[in-house]
Structure formats: structure tokens, C-alpha cells
Design an enzyme around this catalytic site. Structure first.
Site, PDB file in Angstrom:
ATOM      1  N   THR A   1       9.327  12.121   9.011  1.00  0.00           N
ATOM      2  CA  THR A   1       9.465  12.760  10.319  1.00  0.00           C
ATOM      3  C   THR A   1       9.391  11.748  11.451  1.00  0.00           C
ATOM      4  O   THR A   1      10.141  11.842  12.437  1.00  0.00           O
ATOM      5  CB  THR A   1       8.383  13.842  10.485  1.00  0.00           C
ATOM      6  OG1 THR A   1       8.573  14.844   9.474  1.00  0.00           O
ATOM      7  CG2 THR A   1       8.464  14.503  11.853  1.00  0.00           C
TER       8      THR A   1
ATOM      9  N   ARG B   1      -3.962   2.260  -3.543  1.00  0.00           N
ATOM     10  CA  ARG B   1      -3.364   3.158  -4.534  1.00  0.00           C
ATOM     11  C   ARG B   1      -1.882   2.865  -4.711  1.00  0.00           C
ATOM     12  O   ARG B   1      -1.340   2.932  -5.821  1.00  0.00           O
ATOM     13  CB  ARG B   1      -3.552   4.612  -4.104  1.00  0.00           C
ATOM     14  CG  ARG B   1      -4.981   5.137  -4.225  1.00  0.00           C
ATOM     15  CD  ARG B   1      -5.126   6.487  -3.530  1.00  0.00           C
ATOM     16  NE  ARG B   1      -4.148   7.423  -4.030  1.00  0.00           N
ATOM     17  CZ  ARG B   1      -3.571   8.371  -3.285  1.00  0.00           C
ATOM     18  NH1 ARG B   1      -3.855   8.478  -2.007  1.00  0.00           N
ATOM     19  NH2 ARG B   1      -2.706   9.203  -3.814  1.00  0.00           N
TER      20      ARG B   1
ATOM     21  N   SER C   1      -6.185  12.609   0.563  1.00  0.00           N
ATOM     22  CA  SER C   1      -5.450  11.812   1.543  1.00  0.00           C
ATOM     23  C   SER C   1      -4.794  12.701   2.594  1.00  0.00           C
ATOM     24  O   SER C   1      -4.914  12.469   3.805  1.00  0.00           O
ATOM     25  CB  SER C   1      -4.394  10.963   0.834  1.00  0.00           C
ATOM     26  OG  SER C   1      -3.662  10.193   1.759  1.00  0.00           O
TER      27      SER C   1
ATOM     28  N   LYS D   1      -6.645  13.534   6.889  1.00  0.00           N
ATOM     29  CA  LYS D   1      -5.949  13.318   8.161  1.00  0.00           C
ATOM     30  C   LYS D   1      -5.809  14.617   8.938  1.00  0.00           C
ATOM     31  O   LYS D   1      -5.930  14.641  10.167  1.00  0.00           O
ATOM     32  CB  LYS D   1      -4.582  12.690   7.901  1.00  0.00           C
ATOM     33  CG  LYS D   1      -4.639  11.278   7.332  1.00  0.00           C
ATOM     34  CD  LYS D   1      -3.296  10.625   7.266  1.00  0.00           C
ATOM     35  CE  LYS D   1      -2.425  11.139   6.139  1.00  0.00           C
ATOM     36  NZ  LYS D   1      -2.859  10.668   4.820  1.00  0.00           N
TER      37      LYS D   1
END
Length: 439
Positions: free
Chosen positions: A120, A168, A183, A187
Site C-alpha cells: 500500500t 526472521r 508482528s 503494530k
């Protein structure tokens, strides 16, 4: 407890205490826990999994590793949506202004392209002057002004997650459902949301190609979000073909503007965007039912309020004030356009969607390495959907490229990705299932 002891517990398939998970995450940001130890714990979790309670504890610890935004002064609910990534998936660009036009606030912290899927932020970066890298004050100002803002993660929101993910990414531990869940949600929790709707993609263009894997991830996201105090629901949606008829950056922005203004609305994009809109309006308390949410979202589109919200957001974040009216002037245009035509008559029976995404990356619209630059102008438009009848020589797509050679290579990828057969395939649902919240 020492970091190595925590690693040993998970190595031996034992439960990790919440307070020790918090101490480990604090050690990531302070530098007391080394990269080797982070990698070892990630691998242990990837191999042995985490319980819901452990995943909630990890999510909250990563949320608390930085600032947590507070929107309590806003005169309406604060909500957001997260997608696990797809091709031609510009839903965020149309969804955020629709929800803002209905009275909610959408502080959307988004990401860049990952692998074969579009990002995005890369799409918004295609708009002349638009800033995705802003401080919290500018972020808040844009949300207050437009009702929505699409920006990138700032350095002080969930910094432990950023460090954890980087390790990772290079240790083959990205696929862990528990770590993916922590994860994403750390956020979103740091963004100060009151509700969240998750769009988990399933199909040959998604990271999850098996139904059971997509359902597992959707369930994990909803249950962990609920366990962390966030009202969340999820929709599993199909990604066995591009969602919109455009794939790229500037071309998807143009497609989104066409959607918002009513010039053109791709069927599958509309189905997914409106289903998510209804879900968001219902979960945020602005609609009493899914049907009522659909009515509100449709009205926001038809009355032009969603397009106005998008325009205000663009202007608030540095873009042109007349972007909606003159978007083609402000979006970059590739120098070469090549029409790809069908080599036989019949019906489009399938699309290898991942190959379309990879072809966009090869054109320069994505990244091979994390720090590669992106050409926002390149991509594909007029992608023919599954089920369409075509004659030999009919257009399947238009390639937007930097050179004739690159356009030719991309055309070959499109031809290879499209399957054409003698009969029309059964219609496939865009929204496959819903995973509900306990709130």
C-alpha cells in the site's frame, strides 16, 4: 531468567512465562539480547509453536516496546483493516475513505511490497508530493482533517517487532503463525485502535494457498487480538486471480480513484471492499448489522463523500489538492504500453496470480532486495477476469513498461499465466468465510 533459558524452554516444547517474554522483548530494544538469541527463539517458536496465551504476551510486549497512540480525544470510533497481501489489492485505498466518510477515524499504518505482493505504501508513494513517512504529529493532523491517513510505521511504534522481523526474514522463520500474528497485531495495537478487521487472503496469489492455513491464521489473529483487548474479526477472501483489473502502483491508484468516483468498479474489488466496509462499520459500532453497514458504505460512495475524504487525505499529507479531479496529471506514466492478446478463443478458466505479481516485480514495480527502488509507473491494466469469454486476438491485459524488451517479457508471463478453455468455469466467491470476535 537468562535469554538462553527462555530459548531452552521453547526448544523443549515448554510454555514461556509472560513476564519472561516481556523481559526478552525488552532486551531486544535495549541490545541485551543478541541477534543469535533472537534467531534461536524464532526458530524454536517456528518448530514448536506458541499457545494463544504466549502469543498474546509476545504481542503485548512488542506493542509496549515503543509508543502507543492515544485517540481518545476523537469524536468517533477508531478502526482499521489489515490485509495479508495479494495482487491488484488496492482495497485499503478505497476502504479507508469509505469508512471515514461514514464517521469513523482510520489511522492506517501500512507496509511496502513483500515478495510477489504489492504494498500500500508503494502505491501511495506514486502520488506526487504525498508523504508516507511522517511523524506522529503530522499523522494525527491528517487523521483529524480527513478522517483517515495511510502512512508507514514510524521508528517509535513497536520497534522490537521491526528488529525481530528483520531477523526472521533471513532465518526462514517468517512462516510461523504465532510470529506472524504477533508482528501484525503489535503494530495495530500500538496504533491505538478500538477495532480491527483482517483480510486474510487465500489462493494461488496469496501467501496462504491452502484453506486450512488461511483459516488457522485468521483464527489466530482474531483470538490473539481479543486476548489483547482489541475487538477484531476476519474475512478470508479469494486470491486465485488479481482482485482489481490493475496491478502495479500508479495504475492501482488510478483504479482506486475510478472506483471512488464511480467511473469503474471491478466486481471482485467491489465485493471484497464492501464486505470489509460493512464489517468495519459494524465492529466499530456505527452500524447495527452487516446489511446496515453495506447501506452506509454504498451511500458514502454514491454521494461522493468517500472520494472527497480520499482527496482531503492526499492534500493533508502533501499531495495535490485537486488529485481526485486530475489524478492522471499527478501519477507517473510508463513510456511503453503493450497490449497482450489471447492466442486462442475460449473462456478464461484460471490465472496463475503469483506469476502476475512476479511479472510486475520484474517490470520494476516491486523489489528483489529490501532496499531496491521501485518504478511507480510500471504495471498492468485491463486484466481480464476469470470467466470472461475471449476470441483469438482479444486483449488479456495492457503492459506498462520502461522498455519494449521489458514489455515483451511481461507479455510472455501474462500469456503463460492465463489458462483458456472451451467452457466457462463456475463462478467463485470473493468472500469465502468469516471468523468472528467474542466481543
Amino acid at each position: 531468567m537468562l535469554a538462553q533459558e527462555l530459548i531452552r524452554l521453547k526448544r523443549d516444547r515448554l510454555a514461556l512465562p509472560a513476564e519472561e517474554i516481556a523481559a526478552f522483548v525488552a532486551g531486544i530494544t535495549s541490545g541485551k539480547v543478541g541477534e543469535g538469541q533472537i534467531a534461536a527463539l524464532a526458530m524454536a517458536v517456528c518448530l514448536n509453536g506458541m499457545s494463544r496465551a504466549e502469543t498474546v504476551a509476545l504481542t503485548l510486549a512488542m506493542r509496549d516496546s515503543g509508543k502507543v497512540l492515544d485517540w481518545s480525544d476523537l469524536p468517533g470510533p477508531v478502526t482499521d483493516k489489515h490485509s495479508t497481501g495479494g495482487i491488484g489489492d488496492n482495497v485499503s485505498l478505497v476502504l479507508a475513505p469509505i469508512i471515514a466518510a461514514c464517521g469513523a477515524f482510520v489511522p492506517m499504518i501500512s507496509g511496502r511490497g513483500l515478495g510477489h505482493t504489492g504494498g500500500t505504501l508503494d502505491k501511495m508513494d506514486a502520488i506526487s508530493g504525498y508523504r508516507t513517512d511522517v511523524d506522529i504529529a503530522a499523522f494525527r493532523s491528517a487523521v483529524l482533517d480527513a478522517g483517515c491517513a495511510i502512512v508507514g510505521q514510524s521508528a517509535d511504534l513497536a520497534p522490537a517487532d521491526r528488529q525481530f522481523y528483520a531477523i526472521r526474514d533471513v532465518t526462514s522463520t517468517v512462516e510461523s503463525v504465532a510470529l506472524i500474528t504477533a508482528s501484525i497485531l503489535s503494530k495495530k495495537l500500538a496504533a491505538g485502535l478500538q477495532s480491527l478487521v483482517l483480510d486474510v487472503k487465500l489462493g494461488n496469489g496469496a501467501f496462504m494457498s491452502r484453506s486450512r492455513d488461511a483459516t488457522e491464521l485468521a483464527t489466530s489473529l482474531v483470538e490473539v487480538a481479543n486476548g489483547a483487548g482489541l475487538n477484531a474479526t476476519a474475512l478470508v477472501t479469494g486470491m486465485n486471480e488479481p482482485l482489481a483489473s490493475a496491478a502495479g502502483n500508479a495504475v492501482e491508484v488510478a483504479n482506486a480513484v475510478e472506483f471512488l468516483t464511480g467511473q469503474k468498479r471491478d466486481r471482485r474489488l467491489s465485493e471484497v471492499a464492501m464486505a470489509l466496509a460493512a464489517e468495519m462499520l459494524q465492529s466499530s459500532g456505527l452500524a447495527g448489522s452487516h446489511k446496515e453497514g453495506l447501506v452506509q458504505a454504498t451511500r458514502a460512495l454514491d454521494e461522493g463523500k468517500a472520494a472527497e475524504a480520499f482527496g482531503r487525505m492526499v492534500a493533508a499529507l502533501g499531495g495535490p489538492s485537486d488529485f481526485i479531479e486530475r489524478c492522471t496529471v499527478y501519477l507517473p506514466r510508463a513510456p511503453v504500453q503493450k497490449t497482450v492478446t489471447a492466442e486462442q478463443a475460449g473462456f478464461v478458466t484460471g490465472v496463475e496470480t503469483r506469476e502476475i505479481g512476479l511479472a510486475v516485480v520484474e517490470l520494476g514495480g516491486g523489489r528483489r532486495q529490501p532496499f531496491d527502488s521501485v518504478d511507480h509507473a510500471v504495471g498492468m491494466t485491463d486484466l481480464v477476469p476469470v470467466g470472461s469469454e475471449v476470441k483469438r486476438g482479444d486483449a488479456l491485459a495492457i503492459i506498462h513498461a520502461r522498455s519494449d524488451d521489458e514489455a515483451e517479457r511481461a507479455a510472455g508471463s501474462v500469456i503463460a499465466a492465463y489458462a483458456i478453455g472451451p467452457s466457462r468455469p463456475p463462478a467463485q466467491k470473493s468472500v469465502l468465510r468469516r471468523v468472528g470476535s467474542r466481543f
